[in-house]
Every structure is written in structure tokens, then in C-alpha cells.
Design a protein around this motif. Structure first.
Motif, PDB file in Angstrom:
ATOM      1  N   VAL A  25      28.306  19.876  38.431  1.00 23.05           N
ATOM      2  CA  VAL A  25      27.448  20.920  37.881  1.00 23.05           C
ATOM      3  C   VAL A  25      28.249  21.636  36.800  1.00 23.05           C
ATOM      4  CG1 VAL A  25      26.148  23.022  38.373  1.00 23.05           C
ATOM      5  CG2 VAL A  25      26.238  21.172  40.070  1.00 23.05           C
ATOM      6  N   HIS A  26      27.652  21.830  35.625  1.00 25.16           N
ATOM      7  CA  HIS A  26      28.408  22.374  34.492  1.00 25.16           C
ATOM      8  C   HIS A  26      27.572  23.373  33.720  1.00 25.16           C
ATOM      9  CE1 HIS A  26      25.944  19.590  32.150  1.00 25.16           C
ATOM     10  NE2 HIS A  26      26.303  18.653  33.011  1.00 25.16           N
ATOM     11  N   ILE A  27      28.255  24.299  33.036  1.00 27.25           N
ATOM     12  CA  ILE A  27      27.537  25.230  32.189  1.00 27.25           C
ATOM     13  C   ILE A  27      26.794  24.439  31.121  1.00 27.25           C
ATOM     14  CG2 ILE A  27      28.997  27.228  32.616  1.00 27.25           C
ATOM     15  CD1 ILE A  27      30.476  26.676  30.051  1.00 27.25           C
ATOM     16  N   ALA A  28      25.676  24.993  30.680  1.00 22.81           N
ATOM     17  CA  ALA A  28      24.738  24.218  29.868  1.00 22.81           C
ATOM     18  C   ALA A  28      25.152  24.069  28.412  1.00 22.81           C
ATOM     19  CB  ALA A  28      23.344  24.845  29.940  1.00 22.81           C
ATOM     20  N   VAL A  29      26.371  24.440  28.048  1.00 21.72           N
ATOM     21  CA  VAL A  29      26.911  24.025  26.752  1.00 21.72           C
ATOM     22  C   VAL A  29      28.241  23.319  26.964  1.00 21.72           C
ATOM     23  CG1 VAL A  29      25.773  25.781  25.371  1.00 21.72           C
ATOM     24  CG2 VAL A  29      28.004  26.279  26.354  1.00 21.72           C
ATOM     25  N   ASN A  30      28.428  22.776  28.175  1.00 20.33           N
ATOM     26  CA  ASN A  30      29.702  22.157  28.515  1.00 20.33           C
ATOM     27  C   ASN A  30      29.602  20.644  28.358  1.00 20.33           C
ATOM     28  OD1 ASN A  30      32.066  21.260  29.723  1.00 20.33           O
ATOM     29  ND2 ASN A  30      32.106  22.878  31.232  1.00 20.33           N
ATOM     30  N   ALA A  31      29.056  19.950  29.346  1.00 23.13           N
ATOM     31  CA  ALA A  31      28.916  18.507  29.221  1.00 23.13           C
ATOM     32  C   ALA A  31      27.756  18.141  28.303  1.00 23.13           C
ATOM     33  CB  ALA A  31      28.722  17.868  30.591  1.00 23.13           C
ATOM     34  N   CYS A  32      26.935  19.119  27.932  1.00 20.61           N
ATOM     35  CA  CYS A  32      25.869  18.861  26.947  1.00 20.61           C
ATOM     36  C   CYS A  32      25.906  19.975  25.903  1.00 20.61           C
ATOM     37  CB  CYS A  32      24.510  18.759  27.625  1.00 20.61           C
ATOM     38  SG  CYS A  32      24.108  20.089  28.796  1.00 20.61           S
TER      39      CYS A  32
END
Length: 474
Positions: free
Chosen positions: A121-128
Motif C-alpha cells: 500500500v503506497h501514497i498515491a503519488v508514490n508508486a504511481c
């Protein structure tokens, strides 16, 4: 989704989790990350059934070792999830595909999904990544600007932000004078350069405080470690966050992940069930993959049992007319709000701080849009960019001294959370789910997303930014 930045971020996240063998989803979609060699199952009888099914399959399969199939941790815990290792720790061969094939038969017999990968689970400007922050002069006003009204501890709407923590000098930004929570860990590296995504939680809190001044904002550093966490750990950390101060009126969450199955997160089952029984409203980012693939937990908004307790948020482009090029979309996204080139607090109010860009801009929009989006401007070269070494190009460095401009569904989310909170304050409404329903029912605003008109929330203090391409140096 164009995979380049996803691949660049994979290495960054892997370095933050050196003891966890990570892998990427299928190359053709490149949407999710997961822990290699591990599956998740619900505690108790289901976990035991999964372990038995995998062990029996391995026993009958040449070359696989059944002794490596084992449960990690206690059989029961508050999150209701068990990690099951399906191979030797650290082994190069990923045996999960074998396990999943074996379990499909068991799931077919039971008519229920029993197992999933352990997603990141990642912040929404991290892996995308939507983009990276751009410095803004202190003389330039925030966007959205601060709404009228002040903070009253007795009437303030409680908002919990689950994200990276607060930068050390966040109180230097007046709208955040009453914001509390966890400190951002390791703001800079050994050379004094800002680490990637430092200030993400502070930026979000600044947007919330601007849209809804009468809010008691608490920021928890649940995602301080490179903005990423394993699904198996995330549910427990969410419980910890709400246990510290009780269930708030609103949770603003700018993180999530797609899943291999397209279904929800087994690791969040227990938390989501408890959320459903509270009065809390979860406002969650739809993600930045420019995809209609559900991004969880935002996509819970499309499930009938969570329709009133989860509000999923997509991003509008800078002029507010249609979706930002990076924004996820689809029937599971309930509302859109400005999310491109917003201006809020980042860091460096006390002392200007340098930042080195990690990703390069593109010659054209990586998602195929034809407006001057954040894929292209402002132009810079990043340290992680593929092929940079062959050209000899040096990564660009900038200085931050307070405000920044940033894009992503990460930042559309606190806009919507703030508007729900502001409605509660203006109407004397104490139930955030009622406020959500009334806002959606009353809004006449809409935007065009993939040829359809969809609900859009635009704060009164938000100013459209003209989408005119700046001149490109020769």
C-alpha cells in the motif's frame, strides 16, 4: 499506465524495505507491488485450510518443499489476517503462483476468496507518481486559498490524516498552527537534501486547513517509510491511528493499491468492518494510474455495504474542466476535485532546503492527453530516470522555502475531505456521512471524464490555473 516511473519507484521502495523481497505485478499493467513468497488469508479456520491446501499441493509437486509452507505470527489478531509463507525465506524462486493455482480449487469449492498476495500500500503519488513538487514563492497565495472563518476547539470537525508525518516547521505556516500529530522521520539525507515525498502529509494538511479552517487536524506518520507499507501491516497501523485519539469525524487517506484479483484488501477486512459500524467517513484517493482498475481502499465506495462510509476521489486538471491525465476513473470513483497544480505548505519555512528531482518530465503526456499536463511541465531531469547515465544529464535541483505546487489524487482528496468538514461547520451537522450525502445530492457542478459528466466539488477559494504550456528552452 506508462510503466517508466513505476519501475523507477520500485527501486526506491525496495530500498526502504531491505528485508522484504518485493516484486512487481504483470508487465502489461505494472499496477501493483507485492511481497514475494507470501500469501495472506483470514485468521482461524480459513488460514488453516489455506496452509493445508498449499502443503498438500507442494507435496504432490516435484521440486517444491512442503516444509517451507508455514504461517507467520499468531493465528488470531485484531486485523484478522495471517501471512502464510509459501517458500524458503529469501529464496529466489517465487512459489506463490503454485500456491495460488492450488487455492483456486479450494476457493471454487467454498465459493469465497480465501487468499491474496501481500500487496504494498503506497501514497498515491508514490508508486504511481502524478508529479513531484515545484517551488512556489512565498508571495504567491495558496490554492485553494484560506476560506473565511477561524478555528474553534469546541466546534472543530475532527480530521485524521493517514500519511507521512508533519515537517518540523509546519507551525510556521499559519493555517497549520493548530495541527498536531507525528513528526516526519528523516526529512533530509546525509547531504541535507530533502528526501522524496517529505512534506506530503504537511501539504495535505495545508489544503484541508485552507478549505475548512474550523478543523482539528491530526496527521499520523503511518506511511513515513518511503510512503509505503505492506498490506499485512497496514490494518494494524490504521487501528493504532484511530486508537490514539478515537474514531474521528473524517479520515483523509491518500494511499492505496490495485490488487491482483481486482477485489478488496484482505488485510483491511477487519478495519473496514469496524469503520462501517462507526460514524466516521473515509475519504480516499482514487490513485494516479490513469486507469479504471479499482484502487483500494477508495474502491470500497462502490460496494453497497460501504457506500455511505467511503467517498472515493479523482482529480481534475488545472483548469477544472475535465480529469487530470493521471487520475484513475471509473464507476467506483464517486466525485472529482481539483488535483493538478495545487499550492500548499511543503517545508523549509525556517531554512530553505534543497531537493533533487527523482523523475524526468516527458516530451509528451505519458497517458496520451493533448493538454500541457504535469507529465511535461515544468521540465526537469530526475536522478532515478532510466537511461540518464548514458546521456550524462545531471538531475535538476531546486530550493524549497515554504510553499510548493503539487499534483495528484493525493491532493484532490483533502479538498473533498475539507468540503465535507466545511459543510458540517456551516450547517451544524455532526454526522459526516449525512454531510457527504447532502453535498453529493446538492451539487450542480460536474466535469467531463472520459466522455461522461460526473459530480465535481470545486472549493469557492480555488482558482483555475490556465493550462498553457510554458516555453521550452531551445
Amino acid at each position: 499506465m506508462a510503466p517508466q516511473r513505476f519501475h523507477e519507484q520500485f527501486e526506491h521502495i525496495q530500498r526502504s524495505m531491505p528485508d522484504v523481497p518485493l516484486a512487481m505485478g504483470p508487465e502489461e499493467d505494472a499496477h501493483f507491488l507485492y511481497e514475494r513468497g507470501v500469501v495472506l488469508a483470514r485468521d482461524g479456520e480459513e488460514a488453516r485450510a489455506v496452509e493445508d491446501a498449499v502443503r498438500a499441493h507442494f507435496t504432490a509437486t516435484e521440486g517444491l518443499v512442503p516444509d517451507h509452507v508455514r504461517r507467520d505470527g499468531p493465528d488470531t489478531n485484531r486485523t484478522g489476517v495471517t501471512r502464510i509463507r509459501t517458500g524458503a525465506p529469501g529464496a529466489g524462486d517465487d512459489t506463490v503462483p503454485h500456491a495460488l493455482r492450488a487455492l483456486r480449487q479450494a476457493e471454487d469449492r467454498r465459493g469465497r476468496r480465501l487468499v491474496s498476495r501481500n500487496h504494498v500500500v503506497h501514497i498515491a503519488v508514490n508508486a504511481c507518481p502524478g508529479d513531484e513538487p515545484v517551488p512556489v514563492a512565498r508571495t504567491q497565495p495558496a490554492n485553494p486559498a484560506a476560506a473565511q472563518g477561524g478555528y474553534d476547539a469546541d466546534s472543530a470537525v475532527g480530521v485524521l490524516v493517514i500519511d507521512t508525518g508533519l515537517v518540523h516547521d509546519h507551525r510556521s505556516y499559519p493555517p497549520l498552527a493548530h495541527t498536531t500529530g507525528d513528526a516526519q522521520q528523516a526529512e533530509t539525507d546525509a547531504d541535507g537534501v530533502l528526501r522524496q515525498y517529505v512534506g506530503h502529509g504537511t501539504f495535505i494538511a495545508g489544503i484541508l486547513a485552507a478549505v475548512a479552517p474550523d478543523t482539528a487536524i491530526t496527521v499520523r506518520g503511518t506511511l513515513n517509510d518511503a510512503g509505503a507499507i505492506l498490506e499485512s501491516e497496514f490494518g494494524a497501523r490504521l487501528f493504532e491511528a484511530v486508537d490514539q485519539g478515537g474514531w474521528p469525524d473524517i479520515i483523509s487517506l491518500s494511499a492505496g493499491t490495485p490488487t491482483e484479483s481486482g477485489d478488496g484488501l484482505i488485510g483491511l477486512d477487519a478495519f473496514m468492518r469496524e469503520l462501517r459500524e462507526q460514524r466516521t467517513l473515509l475519504v480516499a484517493a482514487a490513485g494516479n494510474n490513469a486507469s479504471d482498475t479499482p484502487f483500494w481502499p477508495a474502491a470500497y465506495a462502490a460496494l453497497p455495504e460501504y457506500a455511505d462510509s467511503v467517498l472515493s476521489v479523482g482529480a481534475l486538471r488545472a483548469d477544472g474542466e475535465s480529469e487530470a491525465c493521471f487520475s484513475n476513473h471509473g464507476p467506483w470513483v464517486r466525485v472529482y476535485a481539483p488535483g493538478e497544480r495545487l499550492t500548499s505548505a511543503l517545508t523549509g519555512f525556517d531554512t530553505p532546503m534543497p531537493y533533487v528531482y527523482q523523475h524526468s518530465t516527458y516530451d509528451a503526456c505519458r497517458f496520451g492527453f493533448d493538454y500541457p499536463c504535469t507529465c511535461q511541465f515544468p521540465r526537469h531531469t530526475g536522478a532515478l530516470s532510466e537511461g540518464r547515465e548514458s546521456t550524462g544529464a545531471k538531475p535538476d535541483q531546486v530550493m524549497f522555502d515554504g510553499l510548493a505546487q503539487w499534483s495528484g489524487t493525493s491532493f484532490a482528496t483533502p479538498v473533498v475531505a475539507g468540503l465535507v468538514a466545511a459543510h458540517m461547520t456551516a450547517q451544524g451537522e455532526r454526522d459526516p456521512r449525512v454531510a457527504r450525502a447532502r453535498l453529493l445530492a446538492a451539487t450542480a457542478d460536474s466535469a467531463e471524464v472520459r466522455g461522461a459528466r460526473v459530480p465535481a466539488f470545486r472549493p469557492p477559494t480555488w482558482r483555475p490555473v490556465p493550462v498553457i504550456a510554458p516555453a521550452v528552452p531551445a
